[in-house]
Every structure is written in structure tokens, then in C-alpha cells.
Design an enzyme around this catalytic site. Structure first.
Site, PDB file in Angstrom:
ATOM      1  N   CYS A  72      13.576  10.314   8.120  1.00  0.00           N
ATOM      2  CA  CYS A  72      13.555   9.812   9.497  1.00  0.00           C
ATOM      3  C   CYS A  72      14.906  10.015  10.175  1.00  0.00           C
ATOM      4  O   CYS A  72      14.998   9.985  11.401  1.00  0.00           O
ATOM      5  CB  CYS A  72      13.163   8.339   9.526  1.00  0.00           C
ATOM      6  N   LYS A 105       0.855  -1.193   0.000  1.00  0.00           N
ATOM      7  CA  LYS A 105       0.000   0.000   0.000  1.00  0.00           C
ATOM      8  C   LYS A 105       0.885   1.236   0.000  1.00  0.00           C
ATOM      9  O   LYS A 105       1.491   1.566   1.005  1.00  0.00           O
ATOM     10  CB  LYS A 105      -0.921   0.040   1.219  1.00  0.00           C
TER      11      LYS A 105
END
Length: 465
Positions: free
Chosen positions: A312, A204
């Protein structure tokens, strides 16, 4: 003594822009459906969603929106493809490696188009997408293609009456949920080890950036992967939750926020799914007084502003030894002010827009909190332009640890760089400690996430009995 230099957001053009092939500034949108069992289909309930260009806020196209019924169909396709005796499960491991290499070939063939599509849908500078992301995607897939026929077990010493060995078997059907900051690269980091291990998967992509993942799905079919091995479901959080909750999904791999990672961990607990979570952090960058100052300033600048700060690993808090602090602040502010912000298709542009209005608003709110809480603004501090989701490169000095722009420190970390920053290798494991994640990506550690170890113990026949 170290003092805190706070920076907020947003990438250094470390590539030779003049050498990049010209981008397709208006790339044709070829695939907007759900990819299930090697076929393009519409959402079961007919829903679609819009994806927009963050450089101007305009809608690019509408994409089919997967729901629970579509997740059920994709999981069934992946489960059927994983059955013993299926073309995928009976395929020679070396042939799996050949297919992954073929996929890398096709991505390399369409590198300009994919980089252009990534820039359109994500907003990162085209030169960074072409030289950075696409090059890394191809290398990562080729690395894991080489692992496909080398993921073997061991023979184990016993007392002589038994023969013991281990097998590394694919974990099964995998749900993979990828973020919007590096859509292509994060797709490769998930696809490579899963396919090399012999798993099947449902991916996804983030709802903000579905277009390049959908194009990759078509390349998967062109490369010759059997139906059901790779399924692509664009959609929102409900589709991701359906993957996490589905009883026939054996593993979830997620890259994204710590908040969502916690939800996935709770959801996966009901069926004891295997999970890997690559989550966010607030990385400290430490500069000592004996450095080459100009190089250190540039390195710290890149550590934060790379990919518009949407990493990140972003070095969003820089600690500088007191004796060079003032000069470091001065040079950092000057470098931030020189940063070229604008149309990400232009070769001279270093920084494109933030991904969407939500992130844009969060960043501006965070900048405002720094001002209100007493940090000293030395560069930037607001919106850049009046069209799209651009933010001025922003630097604060005299930041205190309790300020919003400095909090959420991660002292124990999964990666430490010395004398450089953001250095990645396909053979080097990547992941975080504590709330920055579970498990590792890349290297043999990454492929271990997609295998189960089976021990086999055989009693040897006594010829004299």
C-alpha cells in the site's frame, strides 16, 4: 522543476540470502479447516476452495470455505469467550501478555516452516519472508505483549467532592479481515493489539493466502489461549460481509483496497460498528538534485519493487528534479534490468510472482496503457517467462499526470519518510489520510482502536454529615 518517472510493479533482496536457513521447498500442509472455539471443523455447507502456488499456477491444496452459518458459530464462540467471568475476561492482564509472548515464541520456533509456507502460498522470496516478515511478526507480537498490562486510564482532577477516573475497556468481539500481500504480518498487526486489549476476534484471511493464518491458529491453541478468543475463518467476500453485518460483532478491522473499504464502511454503518481501515494509495517519491544519485536510485527501486510492488506504500510515482532526471532514468532502467526474477525459493531471486492471474492481468493491462498513452518505456514492459504470474520489472519515463499509470495521487499522507523509504517500527503509527484509510495501526494508537474509554465519577462521602 520536478519530472515524473513512472514505475510499474514488482522487491529488493536486502537480506543476506546466504545466512538464511534452507527453506522447506515443499512444506507439509497441516491445517485446512475452519478454526472455531479452539477446534478444527469443516464448513457447514461442505464447501471448499483451492489455493494455488503463484509461481507455477498449480493448486497447493483445498481449504474449507466459511459461509454465513460458520460466521455465526465463530461469533458466538467469541462472544461467549468475552463474557464477564469467562477465563479470558477474568485473566490477569499480565497473563494475557505472557500468552502473546508464548505465541511469539512458537512462531519463532517454526520460523523456517512459516516462511516457507508463506513463499509457497504468496510467492514472495523466501529470504524476504524469513528475514523480513517473520522477524517483524515476532517483534510486533512482543511489543503488544508488553502493552497488555499497561493500557490503563487516568485519575482526573475535580472540585474535591468527587473522585473521577477513566477505564480502558476492550471494545468486544472484533472481525478482522486481512490481505494477501503480507498475510502473516497483517495477521500480527491485528492480533497483537486486539489480544493485548482483552478483545476476542474472528479473523478472515484472504482467500489467495489462507495457509499461514491457519497455522497461526493452531499455535494460538498450543500457546494456551482459551477457546473462542481467536477464531480463523478462511473464505471469500461473503464471509467478510457476514462479519461486517453481524449484530454481535463490535468492531471491524480491514486492510485492503479502498473500494472494499468503502463497502465495509457502508455495511458497518447500520449497527454503528467501530471500524479501522488501512487502505491503498499511490505514493509519490520525491528526489532532489543534491542526493547521492546511486543511493537514491536504489532507494527508489526498493520503494516500488519491494514485495513485487504489492504494498500500500509502494512508491509507484517518482518525481525527480530536472537537473538529474535523465541520469536518474538511465540508472533506474539499468537497475530494473538487473533485477533477478524467478523461483522465490532460490536465494539469489529478488522478485517472485504476482499473487494471482487477476493481479497479473491488471498489471500487464496497466503497462499497456502506459505504452498507448505515450509514456516512454525504458525497462521491462511485459510478462516474465511463460509459467506462473511473473512480470518484468518495468520503468516508464516522461509520464504525464493524467496517464493511468500516474493517477490517484495522495498529497496528504499519514506517513512521510525523509532520506529513506518503507521504514516501519512497532511503536510508530501507520495509516493513511483521506481515502487511504481510517485509524492507525501499531504503537499506542493501534491499541486505542480496540478499547472504549469509560469515565467513572464517584461522589465522596461527607464524614461530617
Amino acid at each position: 522543476m520536478l519530472r515524473n518517472l513512472g514505475k510499474v510493479i514488482t522487491q529488493k533482496a536486502k537480506y543476506s540470502a546466504s545466512a538464511a536457513p534452507a527453506p522447506q521447498t515443499n512444506p507439509e500442509i497441516l491445517y485446512t479447516g475452519l478454526f472455531i472455539n479452539n477446534e478444527w471443523v469443516k464448513a457447514s455447507d461442505g464447501k471448499t476452495f483451492k489455493t494455488e502456488n503463484p509461481a507455477n499456477g498449480k493448486v497447493i491444496t483445498e481449504v474449507q470455505q466459511a459461509g454465513k452459518a460458520d460466521v455465526d458459530k465463530a461469533v458466538k464462540a467469541a462472544k461467549d469467550a468475552f463474557k464477564l467471568g469467562s477465563p479470558w475476561r477474568s485473566m490477569d492482564a499480565s497473563q494475557r501478555g505472557f500468552l502473546i509472548n508464548k505465541l511469539a515464541d512458537l512462531i519463532e520456533r517454526d520460523r523456517v516452516y512459516l516462511a516457507s509456507l508463506e513463499t509457497l502460498d504468496n510467492g514472495k522470496p523466501y529470504t524476504a519472508a524469513y528475514y523480513g516478515d517473520l522477524a517483524a511478526v515476532v517483534k510486533n507480537l512482543r511489543y503488544y505483549a508488553g502493552w497488555a498490562d499497561k493500557n490503563h486510564g487516568m485519575t482526573l482532577p475535580t472540585d474535591g467532592k468527587y473522585f473521577a477516573y477513566t477505564r480502558h475497556e476492550p471494545v468486544g468481539v472484533c472481525g478482522q479481515i486481512i490481505p494477501w500481500n503480507f498475510p502473516l504480518l497483517m495477521a500480527a498487526w491485528k492480533l497483537g493489539p486486539a489480544l493485548a486489549s482483552g478483545c476476542t476476534l474472528i479473523m478472515k484471511p484472504a482467500e489467495q493466502t489462507p495457509l499461514t493464518a491457519l497455522y497461526i491458529a493452531q499455535l494460538v491453541k498450543e500457546a494456551g489461549f482459551p477457546p473462542g478468543v481467536v477464531n480463523m475463518l478462511p473464505g471469500f467476500g461473503d464471509a467478510g460481509a457476514a462479519l461486517v453485518d453481524h449484530p454481535d460483532v463490535d468492531k471491524i478491522a480491514f486492510t485492503g483496497s479502498t473500494e472494499v473499504g468503502k463497502k465495509i464502511q457502508r455495511g458497518a454503518a447500520s449497527s454503528l460498528k467501530r471500524i479501522t481501515l488501512e487502505l491503498g494509495g499511490k505514493s509519490p517519491n520525491i528526489i532532489l538534485g543534491d542526493v547521492d544519485l546511486e543511493k537514491a536510485v536504489e532507494a527508489a527501486h526498493t520503494a516500488l519493487f519491494y514485495n513485487m510492488g504489492q504494498c500500500c506504500t509502494a512508491g509507484s510515482r517518482t518525481f525527480v528534479e530536472d537537473k538529474i532526471y535523465d541520469k536518474f532514468v538511465e540508472l533506474s532502467a539499468e537497475r530494473a534490468k538487473r533485477r533477478v526474477v524467478g523461483d522465490p525459493f532460490k536465494p539469489e531471486v529478488e522478485q517472485g510472482p504476482q499473487i494471482d492471474s487477476e493481479q497479473h492481468g491488471k498489471i500487464l493491462s496497466l503497462i499497456e496503457s502506459g505504452k498507448q498513452q505515450g509514456a516512454k518505456l525504458v525497462a521491462g514492459g511485459g510478462r516474465a517467462g511463460d509459467v506462473g504470474y511473473f512480470v518484468q520489472p518495468t520503468v516508464f519515463s516522461d509520464v504525464k499526470d493524467d496517464m493511468d499509470i500516474a493517477r490517484t495521487e495522495k498529497i496528504r499522507a499519514g506517513t512521510v519518510w525523509v532520506n529513506d523509504y518503507n521504514i516501519f517500527g512497532n511503536q510508530v503509527p501507520f495509516g493513511g489520510f483521506k481515502q487511504s484509510g481510517i485509524g492507525r495501526e501499531n504503537g499506542p494508537y493501534g491499541i486505542n482502536n480496540y478499547t472504549e474509554v469509560k469515565a467513572v465519577v464517584v461522589k465522596l462521602t461527607d464524614k461530617n454529615s
